[in-house]
Write an enzyme that holds these catalytic residues in place. Structure first.
Site, PDB file in Angstrom:
ATOM      1  N   ASP A  81      -6.054   0.611   0.519  1.00 13.78           N
ATOM      2  CA  ASP A  81      -6.053   1.004   1.919  1.00 13.78           C
ATOM      3  C   ASP A  81      -7.390   0.603   2.528  1.00 13.78           C
ATOM      4  O   ASP A  81      -8.155  -0.140   1.917  1.00 13.78           O
ATOM      5  CB  ASP A  81      -5.835   2.514   2.034  1.00 13.78           C
ATOM      6  CG  ASP A  81      -7.087   3.264   1.651  1.00 13.78           C
ATOM      7  OD1 ASP A  81      -7.683   2.914   0.620  1.00 13.78           O
ATOM      8  OD2 ASP A  81      -7.509   4.170   2.386  1.00 13.78           O
ATOM      9  N   LYS A 130       0.829  -1.206   0.000  1.00 14.37           N
ATOM     10  CA  LYS A 130       0.000   0.000   0.000  1.00 14.37           C
ATOM     11  C   LYS A 130       0.862   1.254   0.000  1.00 14.37           C
ATOM     12  O   LYS A 130       0.693   2.153  -0.831  1.00 14.37           O
ATOM     13  CB  LYS A 130      -0.950  -0.018   1.205  1.00 14.37           C
ATOM     14  CG  LYS A 130      -1.833   1.202   1.321  1.00 14.37           C
ATOM     15  CD  LYS A 130      -1.264   2.193   2.320  1.00 14.37           C
ATOM     16  CE  LYS A 130      -1.953   3.538   2.179  1.00 14.37           C
ATOM     17  NZ  LYS A 130      -1.391   4.506   3.146  1.00 14.37           N
TER      18      LYS A 130
END
Length: 219
Positions: free
Chosen positions: A147, A128
DNA sequence: CTCCCGATAT
DNA sequence: ATATCAGGAG
């Protein structure tokens, strides 16, 4: 029905959702404040389980005292902890941003490496964070940023059956053209903040509701 | 799976 | 009191 046709319908729906998101949030952008790729990496590590707004409250003083990787690498760890404390997980985050900066200085001349396989070796950096840095600092798209918002909305929209962010990312990489990977993530995050919140989603105000199997109009 | 962890909303 | 916020590591 064949599995191929079903998947194609899902892809069509994803593309329609993307079109609407672009119309809804034409100026969506990374809301973390930074001047350099290293600062973006640090800000993104700090943003774990914390709002960007709060990260932006601590980074001006952090970057004033320690503007680059070399400075953070040499900083007193307790000073770093005090500066990042309001973002939560402050001991881990201070240790990770210093560890990452020390590795960046030692192995990459103080500059952020532009390959995801190298980035995710840095402490506190997984896919991420690496995707956010590569996309926003270098316009490199090696994956889809997944996320908490992208995970929640993608699940609610029925575009993945998985809960593991890595598998969700793989699903999205197949559903969306590469040039739209970051468009997708940043706009889903805007939509997650404004409409499709975790606790009380505003389905009655959601312009994606007719495409969403989870949409409920509250009475 | 648990732990890390402060600030805010409900 | 509890859940959540641009997660990652053990």
């Amino acid at each position: 029905m064949s599995i191929t046709r079903k998947w194609s319908a899902k892809q069509q729906r994803a593309l329609e959702i993307l079109i609407r998101l672009k119309r809804l949030y034409p100026d969506a952008h990374c809301t973390l404040n930074y001047d350099t790729p290293v600062q973006l990496l640090v800000a993104t590590i700090l943003s774990a389980q914390c709002t960007d707004e709060r990260v932006n409250q601590v980074t001006p003083e952090l970057f004033r005292q320690f503007p680059n990787a070399r400075a953070i690498a040499q900083a007193d760890i307790e000073v770093l902890e005090a500066l990042v404390r309001p973002t939560g997980f402050y001991r881990n985050k201070a240790k990770n941003i210093q560890g990452a900066c020390r590795m960046i200085v030692a192995e990459f001349g103080g500059q952020i490496p532009r390959r995801i396989e190298l980035l995710i070796k840095l402490p506190g950096v997984a896919r991420k964070t690496a995707n956010v840095v590569l996309a926003n600092a270098f316009d490199i798209h090696e994956g889809v940023t997944v996320d908490t918002h992208v995970k929640r909305l993608t699940q609610r929209l029925g575009l993945t059956e998985h809960s593991d962010p890595i598998r969700i990312e793989r699903d999205l990489m197949r559903l969306l053209p590469m040039e739209d990977w970051e468009n997708w993530s940043i706009r889903l995050i805007y939509h997650g903040r404004a409409i499709c919140q975790a606790k009380k989603p505003k389905c009655d105000a959601c312009l994606l509701a007719d495409l969403c199997p989870s949409a409920r109009i509250e009475g």
